[in-house]
Enzyme design. Structure first.
Site, PDB file in Angstrom:
ATOM      1  N   GLU A   1      41.264  50.778  44.154  1.00 15.28           N
ATOM      2  CA  GLU A   1      41.317  51.145  42.765  1.00 15.28           C
ATOM      3  C   GLU A   1      40.140  51.344  42.134  1.00 15.28           C
ATOM      4  OE1 GLU A   1      43.688  48.829  39.294  1.00 15.28           O
ATOM      5  OE2 GLU A   1      44.480  48.705  41.220  1.00 15.28           O
TER       6      GLU A   1
ATOM      7  N   ASP B   1      44.944  47.446  43.910  1.00 12.03           N
ATOM      8  CA  ASP B   1      45.375  46.158  43.572  1.00 12.03           C
ATOM      9  C   ASP B   1      46.768  45.668  44.009  1.00 12.03           C
ATOM     10  OD1 ASP B   1      42.916  45.534  42.458  1.00 12.03           O
ATOM     11  OD2 ASP B   1      43.616  45.286  40.500  1.00 12.03           O
TER      12      ASP B   1
ATOM     13  N   TYR C   1      42.913  36.357  44.197  1.00 11.86           N
ATOM     14  CA  TYR C   1      43.454  37.449  43.212  1.00 11.86           C
ATOM     15  C   TYR C   1      43.692  37.033  41.843  1.00 11.86           C
ATOM     16  CZ  TYR C   1      46.043  41.467  41.574  1.00 11.86           C
ATOM     17  OH  TYR C   1      46.478  42.789  40.914  1.00 11.86           O
TER      18      TYR C   1
END
Length: 718
Positions: free
Chosen positions: A9, A105, A309
């Site tokens: 990303e 992601d 995350y």
């Protein structure tokens, strides 16, 4: 033999994946190795087309052209990052590439980023999915050993696409309708408007609030204060005559101990962090905005690989993470918490269902430290603060509950009951970690059942009811996550709980920032106030768009689409019909918009009156005419401290006339004079300043340039 193309990303993530996969050769937006080629997006490279792409007439904002409801949504390449899109497109269509791995992601938005690029590149090749919750070398290697079939995430993509289309239909149509109707720059949406409505409602509650005086009667015996319980359980007395009557009744009376109750109680550790809870704590403790906390978390996750995350709404971990917990404890090097980590390693960890529950883990587990050792000197001051919060919470969750003995003593005085509660610690458990937890002190119990007690005195404390407190970002985030009190229907309350409130953990920070940037709210000393524009918008929009129920219903259906239980086409058709209703309500509405922040100064570009507005950066003038878009700063908030009272100052003026002013004590000094003094003290940057500057440059270089919806509003001048 063909190669596998890996799509990340962001460049920073792409570089880390490339390093782990031994892709050492750099060339034009990609890294090349023997088996893999790694490339990246810059946030979104592709987005939904602007209205004017569908028809020439949409170039002008005209109420008669609404609603805009194209049958098939077009995807367009975002111009400012088109060069990188072409790099990715050419690689995807290269004969050397036989397979694509989506490594954006691991979530709904990340899936959208990748799939839109693949669709716009018109490539038909096998797709695999990398789904990991941390960016450590081990996590990346394990992820590539266990790649998922891309088909397993197709419904997640359809859900993300459906959400984007719905926001386009409702957001752009309602924004154009309101703006055309009132000739004012107005915008509305399914998440931002209910959020704004919460703030406006809170302001109304504060303005309507009438304080009421009350009294609380107490008595003292053996240097212990007892509180009158009250017949209805309410210790507050709002009637002065009742207060005086009770005081007369209790005067010169003795008491009898009616009961002494002892119970062993436990206080469980708080749940592990999800993003919203972390943002709330960071705002309460450090004053960080939700946006700032998320930015810091992204750095800790991507650059330092210190935490898992960040964009997660889960407060649990899955069973497969449990074997890694001791390794994570071993990596904790913070002097404040290292001792606690070592102590936990010597004991049996408290692995309870409050922390480990596979059924309650969503796309990602709770935010916890990774197995990678973190060198604290590499972290900035703000990064260290957030990292410490996560480490402290991680240690608390793994510790035993706090255990204490609660003793309640009830005292009867002339048939009136008083009580006092003691708490004696048995085992501090998780509360020993950190110094900001409430202490529970051991106290000696001075009373036994049926004891006759001499009352030293009977007295009262006076108080006054307080209005609701204004929102801070922490309080607002909490209500966005759990907005049940804004909904009457019990079924809808359950729905809101099941979908996690309004917005998502990934979007709430952006929603709050947008409310600031559109001048609907302003921040005064950490408190959020609605502006006149914000209050009026709430009056102008249709009623149901203000309610959190709408977004709850959407999220339920979008979740259904992601699980394959709801058809996307049905959801989209319902949204189109709803959009027609919204536009029709705006057209028929008779309410008018009033500017109460208008100044006597004229716009130098078009001659219209200028409006005075506040945002996070300071105070500014903007043109009343929405077509013009002229803006000028009047003063800017700064971090410079007043030498007299040490409060932050503002800067006014332009060019050589720039001046610092302290609104607290009135101190003034020209910027040129201020800078000369600073230069006299030091012309050199110290090591810490150099390091912070280099970190900032790196962050700016890696910062995503695009988001999915921004380009659709790019010509709308807020």
């Amino acid at each position: 033999m063909g190669k596998t193309l890996v799509l990340a990303e962001k460049p920073s993530v792409g570089r880390e994946i490339g390093r782990v996969l031994s892709c050492k050769r750099k060339s034009d937006g990609a890294l090349y190795g023997d088996k893999y080629v790694v490339t990246w997006a810059l946030g979104h490279l592709v987005t939904l087309a602007n209205p004017e792409s569908y028809h020439e007439r949409y170039k002008s904002w005209n109420m008669n052209d609404l609603p805009m409801l194209p049958e098939k949504m077009k995807l367009v390449v975002i111009k400012k990052t088109s060069r990188q899109f072409n790099v990715v497109k050419n690689l995807m269509n290269s004969k050397d590439i036989t397979e694509i791995v989506i490594a954006t992601d691991a979530g709904r938005e990340g899936e959208l980023v990748a799939r839109w690029i693949i669709e716009k590149a018109r490539v038909k090749k096998p797709i695999k999915r990398l789904w990991i919750s941390s960016q450590t070398d081990k996590a990346i290697k394990d992820g590539f050993k266990n790649l998922k079939d891309g088909k397993a995430y197709w419904n997640l993509y359809r859900s993300a696409f459906a959400r984007s289309k719905a926001d386009w239909y409702v957001g752009l149509n309602l924004t154009r309708a309101l703006t055309c109707k009132h000739n004012v720059q107005l915008s509305a949406g399914r998440v931002q408007t209910p959020t704004l409505n919460m703030i406006v409602q809170r302001e109304e509650e504060i303005n309507k609030f009438v304080p009421a005086k009350f009294w609380e009667i107490k008595c003292s015996a053996k240097n212990v204060e007892f509180n009158l319980l009250g017949k209805d359980g309410n210790s507050r007395i709002f009637n002065k005559e009742k207060r005086d009557s009770l005081l007369d009744k209790l005067k010169n009376e003795d008491g009898v101990v009616k009961s002494v109750e002892e119970k062993i109680k436990k206080i469980n550790a708080p749940y592990a962090y999800d993003l919203t809870t972390l943002q709330i704590d960071a705002n309460n403790k450090y004053g960080f905005s939700a946006k700032r906390t998320l930015q810091i978390m992204q750095q800790l996750y991507e650059h330092h690989k210190a935490v898992t995350y960040p964009r997660t709404d889960s407060k649990y971990i899955s069973k497969d993470i449990v074997p890694t917990l001791k390794e994570r404890l071993e990596t904790i090097t913070s002097s404040s918490y290292k001792g606690f980590a070592r102590a936990l390693l010597r004991t049996k960890l408290n692995i309870s269902s409050r922390f480990v529950d596979d059924k309650k883990v969503t796309d990602h587990h709770a935010i916890i430290p990774t197995e990678q050792t973190v060198f604290l000197n590499d972290l900035s001051s703000d990064e260290r603060k957030i990292y410490d919060l996560i480490v402290k919470r991680f240690l608390e969750v793994l510790s035993n509950p706090c255990e204490y003995k609660e003793i309640k003593v009830k005292l009867s005085v002339k048939d009136e009951l008083f009580n006092v509660t003691y708490k004696n610690i048995i085992n501090q458990g998780w509360k020993q970690i950190g110094s900001d937890n409430e202490d529970i002190k051991n106290e000696q119990i001075k009373f036994k059942k049926d004891d006759k007690v001499n009352i030293d005195k009977v007295f009262y404390n006076e108080g006054s009811t307080k209005p609701p407190s204004r929102y801070t970002e922490a309080l607002l985030l909490a209500d966005m996550e759990n907005p049940k009190r804004f909904v009457k229907e019990s079924k809808m309350k359950e729905t809101l709980s099941s979908v996690g409130g309004i917005g998502t953990v990934a979007t709430r920070a952006d929603i709050i920032e947008k409310l600031y940037n559109t001048y609907y709210i302003e921040n005064k000393d950490g408190k959020i106030h609605p502006t006149s524009k914000g209050k009026q918008l709430v009056e102008l929009v249709p009623e149901d768009i203000k309610s959190p129920i709408l977004t709850a219903k959407w999220e339920m259906e979008l979740t259904g689409i992601s699980k394959g239980n709801v058809k996307e086409i049905k959801f989209t058709e319902n949204i189109k019909n709803y959009t027609k209703e919204l536009v029709d309500k705006v057209k028929k509405d008779n309410v008018t918009f009033r500017h109460d922040n208008i100044t006597g100064e004229k716009c130098p570009d078009c001659g219209s009156n200028l409006l005075k507005v506040n945002n996070k950066k300071g105070e500014m003038l903007v043109c009343k005419d929405r077509e013009c878009g002229y803006k000028r700063m009047l003063n800017r908030a700064t971090n410079a401290r007043c030498p007299e009272c040490h409060k932050k100052m503002i800067m006014v003026g332009e060019g050589d006339k720039k001046m610092f002013i302290c609104n607290n004590c009135g101190f003034k000094e020209k910027l040129t004079s201020w800078n000369k003094k600073k230069e006299g003290k030091s012309n050199q940057m110290n090591k810490k300043q150099v390091k912070n500057y280099m970190n900032k440059m790196k962050k700016d270089a890696d910062k995503p340039l695009n988001n999915a919806f921004a380009d659709s509003l790019s010509k709308f001048k807020f």
